[in-house]
Design a protein around this motif. Structure first.
Motif, PDB file in Angstrom:
ATOM      1  N   PRO A  58    -116.518 -11.517  65.524  1.00 44.23           N
ATOM      2  CA  PRO A  58    -116.101 -12.884  64.811  1.00 44.23           C
ATOM      3  C   PRO A  58    -116.555 -14.147  65.350  1.00 44.23           C
ATOM      4  CG  PRO A  58    -114.786 -11.350  64.327  1.00 44.23           C
ATOM      5  CD  PRO A  58    -115.255 -10.916  65.257  1.00 44.23           C
ATOM      6  N   LEU A  59    -116.213 -14.216  66.639  1.00 40.02           N
ATOM      7  CA  LEU A  59    -116.434 -15.632  67.443  1.00 40.02           C
ATOM      8  C   LEU A  59    -117.864 -15.681  67.694  1.00 40.02           C
ATOM      9  CD1 LEU A  59    -115.082 -17.931  68.546  1.00 40.02           C
ATOM     10  CD2 LEU A  59    -114.863 -16.517  70.718  1.00 40.02           C
ATOM     11  N   VAL A  60    -118.315 -14.727  68.091  1.00 42.51           N
ATOM     12  CA  VAL A  60    -120.028 -14.789  68.293  1.00 42.51           C
ATOM     13  C   VAL A  60    -120.886 -15.271  67.073  1.00 42.51           C
ATOM     14  CG1 VAL A  60    -122.054 -13.698  68.815  1.00 42.51           C
ATOM     15  CG2 VAL A  60    -120.087 -12.993  70.263  1.00 42.51           C
ATOM     16  N   ALA A  61    -120.289 -14.561  65.875  1.00 44.86           N
ATOM     17  CA  ALA A  61    -120.954 -14.960  64.474  1.00 44.86           C
ATOM     18  C   ALA A  61    -120.541 -16.487  64.032  1.00 44.86           C
ATOM     19  CB  ALA A  61    -120.463 -13.996  63.276  1.00 44.86           C
ATOM     20  N   ALA A  62    -119.258 -16.729  64.542  1.00 43.65           N
ATOM     21  CA  ALA A  62    -118.914 -18.219  64.101  1.00 43.65           C
ATOM     22  C   ALA A  62    -119.879 -19.058  64.956  1.00 43.65           C
ATOM     23  CB  ALA A  62    -117.326 -18.511  64.579  1.00 43.65           C
ATOM     24  N   GLY A  63    -119.989 -19.111  66.297  1.00 43.33           N
ATOM     25  CA  GLY A  63    -120.890 -19.821  67.111  1.00 43.33           C
ATOM     26  C   GLY A  63    -122.360 -19.856  66.402  1.00 43.33           C
ATOM     27  N   LEU A  64    -122.857 -18.684  65.937  1.00 38.40           N
ATOM     28  CA  LEU A  64    -124.265 -18.623  65.334  1.00 38.40           C
ATOM     29  C   LEU A  64    -124.170 -19.576  63.955  1.00 38.40           C
ATOM     30  CD1 LEU A  64    -125.337 -14.990  65.972  1.00 38.40           C
ATOM     31  CD2 LEU A  64    -126.090 -17.127  67.034  1.00 38.40           C
ATOM     32  N   VAL A  65    -122.970 -19.411  63.293  1.00 40.03           N
ATOM     33  CA  VAL A  65    -123.108 -20.135  61.886  1.00 40.03           C
ATOM     34  C   VAL A  65    -123.089 -21.659  62.298  1.00 40.03           C
ATOM     35  CG1 VAL A  65    -121.515 -20.488  60.014  1.00 40.03           C
ATOM     36  CG2 VAL A  65    -121.933 -18.393  60.727  1.00 40.03           C
ATOM     37  N   VAL A 117    -113.820 -30.769  67.817  1.00 45.40           N
ATOM     38  CA  VAL A 117    -114.150 -30.498  66.302  1.00 45.40           C
ATOM     39  C   VAL A 117    -114.784 -29.475  66.251  1.00 45.40           C
ATOM     40  CG1 VAL A 117    -115.793 -31.052  64.471  1.00 45.40           C
ATOM     41  CG2 VAL A 117    -114.209 -32.941  65.261  1.00 45.40           C
ATOM     42  N   LEU A 118    -115.940 -29.187  67.182  1.00 43.29           N
ATOM     43  CA  LEU A 118    -116.552 -27.842  67.219  1.00 43.29           C
ATOM     44  C   LEU A 118    -115.691 -26.739  67.599  1.00 43.29           C
ATOM     45  CD1 LEU A 118    -120.039 -29.060  68.735  1.00 43.29           C
ATOM     46  CD2 LEU A 118    -119.441 -28.357  66.394  1.00 43.29           C
ATOM     47  N   LEU A 119    -114.627 -26.724  68.566  1.00 44.95           N
ATOM     48  CA  LEU A 119    -113.929 -25.767  69.224  1.00 44.95           C
ATOM     49  C   LEU A 119    -113.053 -25.429  67.838  1.00 44.95           C
ATOM     50  CD1 LEU A 119    -112.596 -24.160  71.388  1.00 44.95           C
ATOM     51  CD2 LEU A 119    -111.237 -26.090  71.843  1.00 44.95           C
ATOM     52  N   VAL A 120    -112.515 -26.291  67.042  1.00 41.85           N
ATOM     53  CA  VAL A 120    -111.652 -26.068  65.786  1.00 41.85           C
ATOM     54  C   VAL A 120    -112.379 -25.330  64.807  1.00 41.85           C
ATOM     55  CG1 VAL A 120    -110.080 -27.036  64.033  1.00 41.85           C
ATOM     56  CG2 VAL A 120    -109.867 -27.858  66.481  1.00 41.85           C
ATOM     57  N   GLN A 121    -113.602 -25.848  64.508  1.00 36.93           N
ATOM     58  CA  GLN A 121    -114.639 -25.400  63.611  1.00 36.93           C
ATOM     59  C   GLN A 121    -114.918 -23.815  64.017  1.00 36.93           C
ATOM     60  OE1 GLN A 121    -118.010 -27.463  62.730  1.00 36.93           O
ATOM     61  NE2 GLN A 121    -116.631 -29.210  61.659  1.00 36.93           N
ATOM     62  N   ALA A 123    -112.877 -21.574  65.910  1.00 34.46           N
ATOM     63  CA  ALA A 123    -112.000 -20.891  65.820  1.00 34.46           C
ATOM     64  C   ALA A 123    -111.374 -20.507  64.507  1.00 34.46           C
ATOM     65  CB  ALA A 123    -110.493 -21.491  66.467  1.00 34.46           C
ATOM     66  N   SER A 124    -111.598 -21.406  63.376  1.00 34.99           N
ATOM     67  CA  SER A 124    -111.264 -21.403  62.282  1.00 34.99           C
ATOM     68  C   SER A 124    -112.425 -20.485  61.222  1.00 34.99           C
ATOM     69  CB  SER A 124    -111.325 -22.802  61.232  1.00 34.99           C
ATOM     70  OG  SER A 124    -110.376 -23.434  62.081  1.00 34.99           O
ATOM     71  N   VAL A 125    -113.665 -20.785  61.825  1.00 38.06           N
ATOM     72  CA  VAL A 125    -114.819 -19.727  61.160  1.00 38.06           C
ATOM     73  C   VAL A 125    -114.522 -18.357  61.727  1.00 38.06           C
ATOM     74  CG1 VAL A 125    -117.390 -19.211  61.185  1.00 38.06           C
ATOM     75  CG2 VAL A 125    -116.414 -21.594  60.761  1.00 38.06           C
ATOM     76  N   ALA A 126    -114.284 -18.307  62.924  1.00 34.51           N
ATOM     77  CA  ALA A 126    -113.984 -16.644  63.502  1.00 34.51           C
ATOM     78  C   ALA A 126    -112.829 -16.100  62.830  1.00 34.51           C
ATOM     79  CB  ALA A 126    -113.577 -16.807  64.970  1.00 34.51           C
ATOM     80  N   HIS A 127    -111.854 -16.940  62.447  1.00 32.90           N
ATOM     81  CA  HIS A 127    -110.429 -16.059  61.846  1.00 32.90           C
ATOM     82  C   HIS A 127    -111.025 -15.883  60.530  1.00 32.90           C
ATOM     83  CE1 HIS A 127    -106.444 -15.899  60.529  1.00 32.90           C
ATOM     84  NE2 HIS A 127    -106.911 -16.442  59.401  1.00 32.90           N
ATOM     85  N   ALA A 248    -114.330 -33.532  56.900  1.00 32.67           N
ATOM     86  CA  ALA A 248    -113.988 -32.846  55.690  1.00 32.67           C
ATOM     87  C   ALA A 248    -114.031 -31.226  56.022  1.00 32.67           C
ATOM     88  CB  ALA A 248    -114.798 -33.140  54.481  1.00 32.67           C
ATOM     89  N   LEU A 249    -115.065 -30.867  56.603  1.00 31.49           N
ATOM     90  CA  LEU A 249    -115.417 -29.389  56.881  1.00 31.49           C
ATOM     91  C   LEU A 249    -114.264 -28.923  57.769  1.00 31.49           C
ATOM     92  CD1 LEU A 249    -117.016 -26.839  56.838  1.00 31.49           C
ATOM     93  CD2 LEU A 249    -118.655 -27.485  58.401  1.00 31.49           C
TER      94      LEU A 249
END
Length: 260
Positions: A58-65, A117-121, A123-127, A248-249
């Motif tokens: 998930p964390l790798v996928a989040a980074g790619l997203v 912002v990118l760190l929080v995004q 972590a949230s996307v990975a979750h 917002a995101l």
């Protein structure tokens, strides 16, 4: 740049100095259709996120997203965030704040804002992606919903920042009623996208309430940013619109992370 960015990319026909100047009706339509315009990019990001179903962490996928979203928007929202934070942190002198914001260099405050912002995004996307394709669907919907922020920040009565060509074109063109109707529409999209996730977790009321709250919180934080920018810069420009999208995101991702 389109609405949500900073400095204009180049000259265009029909106006002195090369600044783009569509009719207010066209500008209003562009803002109201912004969530629809980002659907292809959001859908592609969702497909990348759904790769967790075939074993991608998930964390790798989040980074790619997030990388895909930045590339697809040419990084203009992130650039707007950095410039806006640098300008807001430059002090209460309006001329100095505007000069810092438009310098094109990323200062320490802007750099920290981007990292946080990118760190929080991420972590949230990975979750959310830990829930598989259901989480990817929610991420897709939140990306679409984040673009409604621009209309919310450009309602009538809002002033364009001095010297901002994009602000002069877009700011003040959307009626409050239209911005709220758009917000309701994107909230409906997020609620529908959250249904599979809510059903799979067995927390239907909590997840759906979180989906509605995510859109509302994101919108209100963007309005807070708009008001702060208006006081500091004398109005809203393209960089502030871009910052609003990222705020917002991020906010909506955090709320959905808590809700799920």
């Amino acid at each position: 740049r389109a609405a949500g960015g900073g400095r204009a990319a180049g000259p265009s026909r029909g106006t002195p100095g090369g600044a783009a100047s569509p009719a207010p009706a066209a500008a209003r339509s562009a803002l109201l259709l912004a969530p629809l315009a980002v659907v292809p990019l959001a859908a592609l990001a969702g497909l990348v996120g759904a790769a967790v179903e075939i074993g991608l962490p998930p964390l790798v996928a989040a980074g790619l997203v997030l990388g895909l979203l930045a590339h697809g928007s040419r990084g203009m929202h992130l650039d707007g965030l950095a410039d806006t934070v640098d300008g807001l942190g430059a002090g209460w002198d309006r001329e100095r704040a505007l000069a810092v914001m438009r310098s094109g260099d990323v200062g320490p405050m802007g750099a920290v804002a981007l990292v946080v912002v990118l760190l929080v995004q991420a972590a949230s996307v990975a979750h959310l992606l830990a829930h598989g394709w259901r989480g990817a669907l929610v991420v897709t919907a939140l990306v679409v919903a984040s673009r409604a922020t621009c209309a919310r920040m450009c309602t009538t009565g809002t002033t364009a920042a001095p010297g901002s060509s994009l602000g002069r074109v877009f700011v003040g063109t959307v009626t409050p009623a239209a911005s709220w109707l758009l917000l309701v529409a994107v909230a409906g999209v997020v609620l529908l996208a959250a249904l599979p996730l809510a059903a799979s977790t067995g927390e239907l009321p909590a997840v759906l309430a979180g989906a509605a709250l995510a859109v509302l919180v994101a919108s209100q934080l963007a309005v807070v940013l708009r008001e702060r920018a208006a006081r500091t810069f004398g109005g809203v420009g393209g960089d502030v619109l871009g910052a609003g999208v990222e705020v917002a995101l991020t906010a909506s991702l955090v709320v959905m992370t808590v809700a799920s």
